[in-house]
Motif scaffolding. Structure first.
Motif, PDB file in Angstrom:
ATOM      1  N   ALA A  17       0.811  -1.213   0.000  1.00 13.59           N
ATOM      2  CA  ALA A  17       0.000   0.000   0.000  1.00 13.59           C
ATOM      3  C   ALA A  17       0.846   1.265   0.000  1.00 13.59           C
ATOM      4  CB  ALA A  17      -0.943   0.005   1.214  1.00 13.59           C
ATOM      5  N   SER A  18       2.155   1.130  -0.109  1.00 16.53           N
ATOM      6  CA  SER A  18       3.048   2.283  -0.121  1.00 16.53           C
ATOM      7  C   SER A  18       3.455   2.589  -1.554  1.00 16.53           C
ATOM      8  CB  SER A  18       4.299   2.002   0.720  1.00 16.53           C
ATOM      9  OG  SER A  18       3.947   1.679   2.053  1.00 16.53           O
ATOM     10  N   VAL A  19       3.304   3.837  -1.964  1.00 13.14           N
ATOM     11  CA  VAL A  19       3.625   4.235  -3.338  1.00 13.14           C
ATOM     12  C   VAL A  19       4.655   5.363  -3.290  1.00 13.14           C
ATOM     13  CG1 VAL A  19       2.683   5.118  -5.490  1.00 13.14           C
ATOM     14  CG2 VAL A  19       1.303   3.598  -4.089  1.00 13.14           C
ATOM     15  N   PRO A  20       5.772   5.268  -4.065  1.00 12.77           N
ATOM     16  CA  PRO A  20       6.143   4.144  -4.937  1.00 12.77           C
ATOM     17  C   PRO A  20       6.925   3.051  -4.227  1.00 12.77           C
ATOM     18  CG  PRO A  20       7.713   5.896  -5.224  1.00 12.77           C
ATOM     19  CD  PRO A  20       6.726   6.395  -4.197  1.00 12.77           C
ATOM     20  N   GLY A  21       7.067   3.147  -2.901  1.00 14.53           N
ATOM     21  CA  GLY A  21       7.949   2.234  -2.187  1.00 14.53           C
ATOM     22  C   GLY A  21       7.356   0.863  -1.969  1.00 14.53           C
ATOM     23  N   ARG A  22       6.992   0.171  -3.033  1.00  7.99           N
ATOM     24  CA  ARG A  22       6.484  -1.192  -2.943  1.00  7.99           C
ATOM     25  C   ARG A  22       7.057  -1.976  -4.110  1.00  7.99           C
ATOM     26  NH1 ARG A  22       0.185  -0.408  -5.012  1.00  7.99           N
ATOM     27  NH2 ARG A  22       0.693   0.473  -7.062  1.00  7.99           N
ATOM     28  N   VAL A  23       7.135  -3.279  -3.938  1.00  5.59           N
ATOM     29  CA  VAL A  23       7.727  -4.088  -5.003  1.00  5.59           C
ATOM     30  C   VAL A  23       7.242  -5.521  -4.866  1.00  5.59           C
ATOM     31  CG1 VAL A  23       9.824  -4.781  -3.801  1.00  5.59           C
ATOM     32  CG2 VAL A  23       9.893  -4.495  -6.268  1.00  5.59           C
ATOM     33  N   LEU A  24       7.130  -6.194  -5.994  1.00  2.66           N
ATOM     34  CA  LEU A  24       6.796  -7.611  -6.036  1.00  2.66           C
ATOM     35  C   LEU A  24       8.073  -8.407  -6.284  1.00  2.66           C
ATOM     36  CD1 LEU A  24       3.839  -9.229  -7.982  1.00  2.66           C
ATOM     37  CD2 LEU A  24       6.131 -10.177  -8.153  1.00  2.66           C
ATOM     38  N   LEU A  25       8.337  -9.368  -5.424  1.00 10.01           N
ATOM     39  CA  LEU A  25       9.481 -10.262  -5.593  1.00 10.01           C
ATOM     40  C   LEU A  25       8.951 -11.634  -5.990  1.00 10.01           C
ATOM     41  CD1 LEU A  25      11.706  -9.295  -2.516  1.00 10.01           C
ATOM     42  CD2 LEU A  25      11.777  -8.387  -4.855  1.00 10.01           C
ATOM     43  N   PRO A  26       9.231 -12.078  -7.212  1.00 11.11           N
ATOM     44  CA  PRO A  26       8.673 -13.346  -7.678  1.00 11.11           C
ATOM     45  C   PRO A  26       9.325 -14.540  -7.000  1.00 11.11           C
ATOM     46  CG  PRO A  26      10.186 -12.452  -9.301  1.00 11.11           C
ATOM     47  CD  PRO A  26      10.062 -11.412  -8.229  1.00 11.11           C
ATOM     48  N   ARG A  27       8.630 -15.640  -7.053  1.00 11.15           N
ATOM     49  CA  ARG A  27       9.072 -16.863  -6.405  1.00 11.15           C
ATOM     50  C   ARG A  27      10.474 -17.277  -6.859  1.00 11.15           C
ATOM     51  NH1 ARG A  27       6.125 -21.073  -4.092  1.00 11.15           N
ATOM     52  NH2 ARG A  27       7.239 -23.063  -4.016  1.00 11.15           N
ATOM     53  N   GLN A  28      10.742 -17.153  -8.172  1.00 15.05           N
ATOM     54  CA  GLN A  28      12.043 -17.582  -8.690  1.00 15.05           C
ATOM     55  C   GLN A  28      13.181 -16.799  -8.044  1.00 15.05           C
ATOM     56  OE1 GLN A  28       9.404 -16.703 -10.409  1.00 15.05           O
ATOM     57  NE2 GLN A  28       9.023 -18.058 -12.163  1.00 15.05           N
ATOM     58  N   LEU A  29      12.994 -15.494  -7.888  1.00 13.03           N
ATOM     59  CA  LEU A  29      14.036 -14.684  -7.265  1.00 13.03           C
ATOM     60  C   LEU A  29      14.226 -15.067  -5.810  1.00 13.03           C
ATOM     61  CD1 LEU A  29      16.033 -12.369  -7.134  1.00 13.03           C
ATOM     62  CD2 LEU A  29      14.127 -10.788  -6.871  1.00 13.03           C
ATOM     63  N   LEU A  30      13.115 -15.281  -5.089  1.00  8.62           N
ATOM     64  CA  LEU A  30      13.215 -15.671  -3.685  1.00  8.62           C
ATOM     65  C   LEU A  30      13.936 -17.009  -3.538  1.00  8.62           C
ATOM     66  CD1 LEU A  30       9.624 -14.706  -2.477  1.00  8.62           C
ATOM     67  CD2 LEU A  30      11.741 -13.426  -2.084  1.00  8.62           C
ATOM     68  N   GLN A  31      13.652 -17.945  -4.452  1.00  7.85           N
ATOM     69  CA  GLN A  31      14.303 -19.249  -4.391  1.00  7.85           C
ATOM     70  C   GLN A  31      15.804 -19.116  -4.583  1.00  7.85           C
ATOM     71  OE1 GLN A  31      12.640 -22.599  -3.986  1.00  7.85           O
ATOM     72  NE2 GLN A  31      14.772 -22.705  -3.303  1.00  7.85           N
ATOM     73  N   ARG A  32      16.211 -18.358  -5.593  1.00  4.76           N
ATOM     74  CA  ARG A  32      17.643 -18.174  -5.835  1.00  4.76           C
ATOM     75  C   ARG A  32      18.303 -17.426  -4.687  1.00  4.76           C
ATOM     76  NH1 ARG A  32      19.856 -19.301 -10.819  1.00  4.76           N
ATOM     77  NH2 ARG A  32      21.748 -19.120  -9.575  1.00  4.76           N
ATOM     78  N   ALA A  33      17.588 -16.446  -4.137  1.00  9.84           N
ATOM     79  CA  ALA A  33      18.150 -15.681  -3.020  1.00  9.84           C
ATOM     80  C   ALA A  33      18.433 -16.590  -1.832  1.00  9.84           C
ATOM     81  CB  ALA A  33      17.201 -14.558  -2.622  1.00  9.84           C
ATOM     82  N   VAL A  34      17.514 -17.503  -1.525  1.00  9.25           N
ATOM     83  CA  VAL A  34      17.709 -18.421  -0.406  1.00  9.25           C
ATOM     84  C   VAL A  34      18.794 -19.440  -0.732  1.00  9.25           C
ATOM     85  CG1 VAL A  34      16.629 -20.266   0.932  1.00  9.25           C
ATOM     86  CG2 VAL A  34      15.404 -18.137   0.535  1.00  9.25           C
ATOM     87  N   ASP A  35      18.789 -19.944  -1.966  1.00 13.91           N
ATOM     88  CA  ASP A  35      19.786 -20.952  -2.352  1.00 13.91           C
ATOM     89  C   ASP A  35      21.208 -20.420  -2.226  1.00 13.91           C
ATOM     90  OD1 ASP A  35      17.756 -22.721  -2.901  1.00 13.91           O
ATOM     91  OD2 ASP A  35      17.836 -22.454  -5.083  1.00 13.91           O
TER      92      ASP A  35
END
Length: 365
Positions: free
Chosen positions: A224-242
């Motif tokens: 709900a914050s504009v413009p300070g919001r972002v969508l992080l897709p599953r693929q990026l989250l997976q690589r980030a954790v890996d």
């Protein structure tokens, strides 16, 4: 019912962390923490979900290729050297980001904001570049974040029920709503009017793993914050954790307030941490070199990173290569012109001098 009411609080209503570091607070009473499945529930998108129209979802044109695979090798891959090559890919004086993290506030009593994540989100433009999104993702990887729970979390936990997390939907895709602090969460409540809401603080890796273990397509930060919001897709989250160190030791130390022991704590963490260096081609050269930074006085520091996203966030053409503490020790031993290491130059960062790094140099034999 006002969110995070500051009315009379009994002594047994104080918010306390559980053994896993989770925290919770509610509109009328503080939730009793639990150590049993603190993140279960909310996956079915029923009453717990916060439906968000498609046009309101933040859309960010990113892909794994935009990040060079978050650790994937470039088309022309330099082999990881037994000791990092002395030729710098970048060896110019740098103006660094602040060395220390901003002070973390408690905008909700008992729940500490993720100050670095909030700062990264606040810096986003309406059309963030891939390295800007990488900057958000790297700052996500430390501390805790907030989750919205639909209903009275204290009652739900006492009854042994799952906690229904707030989610957003886009077609058939579901995204967990995650917040960097109390103010963005309050903005979310004002946006949808669902004041029957509790806030729960959770370690960020627990939240990411919950997203990856469920049917979710990713997470939306501060939706709900504009413009300070972002969508992080599953693929990026997976690589980030890996690619992340399981304990996030180096990042956690750098994000904490500095003490006289900080440098020695980082040095002690290097032998067991996942570490990376930045490889690239210096201007006018066809050979790969390893990135270093130089101070205005000419001192040379080999750049070392706690995660590939730290390299991507710099917006350079360098590619991440894994490195060990023993290899770093070998580089320092073979080249006495290297003054030390610069860890995570995108900030928070620390310069480690040669005298600090004697235990690392000793690893080279």
């Amino acid at each position: 019912m006002a969110l995070f009411s500051r009315g009379k609080r009994a002594a047994d209503q104080a918010t306390t962390p559980d053994s896993n570091g989770s925290e919770a607070t509610e509109t009328d009473a503080a939730a009793t923490p639990t150590t049993e499945s603190p993140l279960t529930g909310g996956a079915d998108g029923g009453e717990a979900s916060v439906a968000t129209p498609t046009e309101d979802l933040p859309t960010v044109g990113i892909s794994m290729s935009s990040f060079q695979g978050v650790g994937a090798a470039p088309a022309e891959t330099p082999a990881a050297p037994s000791t990092p090559a002395p030729r710098p890919a970048q060896a110019t004086p740098r103006t660094l980001a602040p060395a220390e993290a901003p002070e973390a506030k408690e905008t909700v009593p008992g729940l500490r904001d993720n100050a670095l994540l909030r700062q990264a989100l606040a810096a986003l433009s309406d059309t963030p570049a891939p390295h800007d999104v990488a900057n958000v993702a790297r700052q996500l990887l430390q501390g805790s974040v907030f989750l919205r729970v639909h209903g009275d979390a204290r009652t739900l936990l006492a009854e042994g029920q799952d906690l229904p997390l707030a989610i957003a939907t886009q077609g058939d895709a579901q995204f967990v709503l995650v917040f960097s602090g109390g103010e963005p969460l309050q903005a979310s409540v004002r946006a949808d009017g669902q004041t029957d809401t509790s806030a729960m603080g959770q370690p960020v890796l627990a939240v990411i793993r919950h997203v990856l273990d469920g049917p979710f397509a990713g997470m939306i930060l501060d939706h709900a914050s504009v413009p300070g919001r972002v969508l992080l897709p599953r693929q990026l989250l997976q690589r980030a954790v890996d690619e992340a160190d399981p304990e996030l030791t180096v990042k956690s130390i750098l994000a904490a307030p500095r003490t006289e022991a900080t440098a020695s704590e980082i040095v002690a963490a290097l032998p067991t941490a996942k570490l990376w260096i930045a490889a690239g081609k210096p201007e006018g050269s066809d050979a790969f070199g390893i990135a270093e930074s130089r101070t205005p006085e000419g001192d040379r520091y080999l750049e070392v990173f706690s995660h590939p996203l730290e390299i991507v966030a710099l917006g350079r053409s360098d590619s991440p290569l894994p490195v060990t503490a023993a290899q770093l020790g070998g580089a320092l031993k073979s080249d006495e012109g290297i003054s030390g290491l610069l860890v995570d130059p995108a900030g928070p960062w620390i310069r480690l001098q040669r005298d600090d790094l004697l235990p690392v140099i000793a690893l080279a034999g």
